[in-house]
Structures are given as structure tokens and as C-alpha cells.
Design an enzyme around this catalytic site. Structure first.
Site, PDB file in Angstrom:
ATOM      1  N   GLU A 141       0.883  -1.161   0.000  1.00 26.66           N
ATOM      2  CA  GLU A 141       0.000   0.000   0.000  1.00 26.66           C
ATOM      3  C   GLU A 141       0.920   1.209   0.000  1.00 26.66           C
ATOM      4  O   GLU A 141       1.294   1.718   1.049  1.00 26.66           O
ATOM      5  CB  GLU A 141      -0.931  -0.029   1.227  1.00 26.66           C
ATOM      6  CG  GLU A 141      -2.097   0.931   1.093  1.00 26.66           C
ATOM      7  CD  GLU A 141      -1.743   2.349   1.493  1.00 26.66           C
ATOM      8  OE1 GLU A 141      -1.149   3.072   0.653  1.00 26.66           O
ATOM      9  OE2 GLU A 141      -2.043   2.734   2.620  1.00 26.66           O
ATOM     10  N   GLU A 150       4.917  11.371  -1.575  1.00 26.87           N
ATOM     11  CA  GLU A 150       5.708  10.469  -0.731  1.00 26.87           C
ATOM     12  C   GLU A 150       6.715   9.670  -1.544  1.00 26.87           C
ATOM     13  O   GLU A 150       7.697   9.162  -0.999  1.00 26.87           O
ATOM     14  CB  GLU A 150       4.849   9.505   0.103  1.00 26.87           C
ATOM     15  CG  GLU A 150       3.910  10.190   1.074  1.00 26.87           C
ATOM     16  CD  GLU A 150       3.138   9.212   1.929  1.00 26.87           C
ATOM     17  OE1 GLU A 150       3.559   8.039   2.044  1.00 26.87           O
ATOM     18  OE2 GLU A 150       2.101   9.610   2.474  1.00 26.87           O
TER      19      GLU A 150
END
Length: 381
Positions: A141, A150
Site C-alpha cells: 500500500e 511520498e
């Protein structure tokens, strides 16, 4: 055959794959990014996201043929729940890699759920660790706000290129980024907050001159730019309602996780047209979200495809929400108009896990009149 890279070699390989991007200071990166995921409250927030949890659970247990008797690699295992599900679905061996100290909690959960003989939790970064064998499935994930914030997918690509067997599958297998025109009061509120901040600064400048004899006005331009970025040019997290959409969404990026490269995701560019389908409203902002799909691969397709969608939802959506990119000033639009958008998203030079966006939009009215193009910069931080 050459040994798979690890340690410094992996970092060099990653830099080369990224088109010669500057090397990342691992200690700074850990302090700024990884350490936040070591806290259970952060893990709990993600584990309470029913859309997220249901999608991964369904993908694993509705496609047991991908897991039964197979070797699985969980990249960024966190609490270890995806590794535990993989074992429960029949995996022969699961390597659960986690960079932070939450790895200890993952080991505890693995033992508590009776799969310690199958799941091996390895603390370390994906770029540095070495596995004893290749894997058949990579599950992760990895998605951040608007999919790519990110930059965790870099580590998934590293894992895939080093450890996935030919014919192996990625969970998820595909991803898309969306962009849509919306109406919202967020822009008015942010403009009000910005004006309050500037008025407060102006009073501060006057008071400092009057009471202390120092002229602070030389810093007004910098203060204004700083607050303009914060209030008006920073992406805003929001869980939108579908009725806030005023036009047709468009895909700005599609990815096949089996073949995507770091170079491909370091810079996203798109030209899209967004038809307006509501009358007498304002284009307050553009909104961005993503979806991912669990399809397996052409060689080894899923029995049942599962989708995880973070689009605006009347039931409240996900912890990812949507990202709102303010259009200031907000133009008036009507049904039949269209917005031509030039979209660019690149990694911040200061922090490769954050994103800088350039958006140019041009309103084409239904009458045929074209308004001048407006360019804005948005920071996804």
C-alpha cells in the site's frame, strides 16, 4: 549472472534509474518521512479506512490462486496486515519489509495471528535488504496523496526489478490519476485568511515603527509571498461530495505497476479538456484523486478484479481524500463551457517526496469566446 544490488550499489542503481537525480540523504529522509509511520496512531488511521481495507482484503481473498503456495513480498508492511492476509490466503512464504520500528509491532501481530512460520518481518529499507529467493507476488500500500506524493512507489519499483519472478504479479497492478473542475467555498475562506494575515502584518509593521523605531516594511514582500504560498498556492486536503463536481473528470496519468519506471513518475505531464456540465457557477478549483486496480497481469490475470477508488464519495471517502488546487480568481462558468488544462507535476527540489505543480487553464465559453490563459503554481506538501 550478477548479484542483485544492495546497500550503496542499490542507491547508485536507483539514482541511475531516476535519470541521475541527486542522491537522497537517508538520515534526513528517515527523520522527515519514515519515522512518522512508526507510531501506532498513524497505523490505526490507515487500518480504520474501510475503503482501503475492504479493497485489499477483497483483492487477496477473491484471488487466492495468486497466493496459494506462492512467495510474497510486502513492501512497507507497517502493521503487517497485508502480510498476514497473504499468509491466510495460502502463501508458502511472506517477506514483510518495514523500514521503521513498527516492525516490532508487526512481528507481534504475526505471532498473535498464528502465521509466524510463514511471515518473516525484515526491518530495513527495500533498497538495502537482501532476500534469499525471488518472489511471485509483490503487495504494497504505497499510494500517497494524489497517488505519487511520498514517492514510495520508487521502493516498490526497486523491489519489483530486484526480486519479482518472471510472470509474477503486482498488488495493485494498475493506477490512475484524475483531475476535475469543482465548486467550493474553500477559496473564499483561504483568501479571507490570507487577507487577515496581511492586515495583521501591516499593523505589526506600523507598531514596530511607532514603538521601536524599526521599519519592517522591507520584509513585507517576502511575508506576502510566504503567506500567499501557504493560503492560496498549497494543495488542500478535502473529502469532497460528488455534487461539488461541476464537470467531467479526466485521467492525467495511467500506470501499469508491472512496467512503470522511476523516470516515468518523476514528472507527470498532461493536456486535458474538462467539459462543464453545471450552469451559473464558479470554477473554484480543480480537484485531484486516484484509483488503483488489482487485475493481476496478462499472463496471470485476477479471477475477480478489485478497484480502490478515492474519488469524491457521498459516504465520506478515504483517508487520502482529494487534493484541491485553488483557482484564484475563480472564473464564472456555465454548462457547455470547457476548461483546457495544461498540467505538470514534478518532485520538489528541496524534498523528493513532495510535489510542485504548474497548472495553466483556459476557459472556452459555449459561445465560442476564449478567455486568456491563467497560469498558477501549486505545492503538494
Amino acid at each position: 549472472m550478477a548479484s542483485p544490488p544492495n546497500g550503496a550499489a542499490a542507491a547508485a542503481a536507483a539514482s541511475s534509474a531516476a535519470g541521475g537525480a541527486p542522491p537522497v540523504d537517508k538520515e534526513v529522509d528517515f527523520a522527515n518521512y519514515f519515522c512518522t509511520y512508526a507510531y501506532l496512531y498513524h497505523q490505526k488511521e490507515m487500518l480504520c479506512d474501510r475503503v482501503r481495507m475492504d479493497a485489499y482484503h477483497s483483492a487477496v481473498f477473491r484471488n487466492p490462486h495468486h497466493f496459494r503456495g506462492k512467495v510474497v513480498l510486502d513492501v512497507g508492511t507497517g502493521s503487517g496486515i497485508l502480510a498476514i492476509w497473504s499468509a491466510q490466503a495460502g502463501a508458502r512464504k511472506v517477506y514483510a519489509v518495514e523500514a521503521t520500528n513498527v516492525a516490532e509491532h508487526a512481528r507481534e501481530l504475526v505471532r498473535a495471528n498464528g502465521v509466524a512460520d510463514i511471515v518473516e518481518v525484515i526491518q530495513g529499507t527495500m533498497e538495502d535488504i537482501v532476500l534469499p529467493e525471488k518472489v511471485d507476488v509483490i503487495i504494497s500500500e504505497w499510494m500517497g496523496y494524489y497517488l505519487l506524493r511520498e514517492s514510495m512507489f520508487d521502493s516498490v519499483i526497486c523491489a519489483r526489478d530486484r526480486w519479482l519472478n518472471p510472470g509474477g504479479v503486482m498488488y495493485p497492478s494498475h493506477a490512475r490519476m484524475w483531475l476535475a473542475p469543482i465548486r467550493s467555498g474553500l477559496g473564499d475562506k483561504k483568501m479571507e485568511d490570507f487577507e487577515i494575515a496581511m492586515n495583521d502584518w501591516n499593523h505589526f509593521v506600523e507598531d514596530t515603527q511607532a514603538y521601536y523605531g524599526v521599519n519592517m516594511n522591507a520584509l513585507t514582500k517576502a511575508y506576502r509571498a510566504e503567506h500567499e504560498k501557504f493560503y492560496l498556492k498549497s494543495s488542500i486536503w478535502n473529502n469532497l461530495h460528488p455534487n461539488q463536481l461541476i464537470g467531467q473528470p479526466a485521467v492525467v496519468k495511467e500506470m501499469d505497476c508491472l512496467t512503470a519506471t522511476v523516470e516515468e513518475i518523476r514528472e507527470v505531464r498532461a493536456q486535458v479538456t474538462l467539459p462543464i456540465n453545471q450552469d451559473r457557477t464558479r470554477l473554484a478549483a480543480l480537484a485531484g484523486w486516484f484509483d488503483v486496480h488489482f487485475r493481476g497481469s496478462k499472463q496471470n490475470p485476477a479471477v475477480e478484479e478489485v478497484e480502490l477508488n478515492t474519488a469524491p464519495d457521498e459516504n465520506g471517502g478515504t483517508h487520502w481524500g482529494q487534493q484541491v488546487f485553488l483557482m484564484t480568481p475563480a472564473p464564472r462558468v456555465n454548462e457547455g463551457d470547457s476548461i483546457n488544462v495544461s498540467f505538470s507535476m514534478v518532485r520538489s527540489k528541496e524534498n523528493h517526496r513532495l510535489m510542485d505543480m504548474d497548472i495553466t487553464y483556459e476557459l472556452h465559453e459555449a459561445s465560442g469566446r476564449k478567455l486568456p490563459a491563467v497560469a498558477t503554481k501549486i505545492f503538494l506538501e
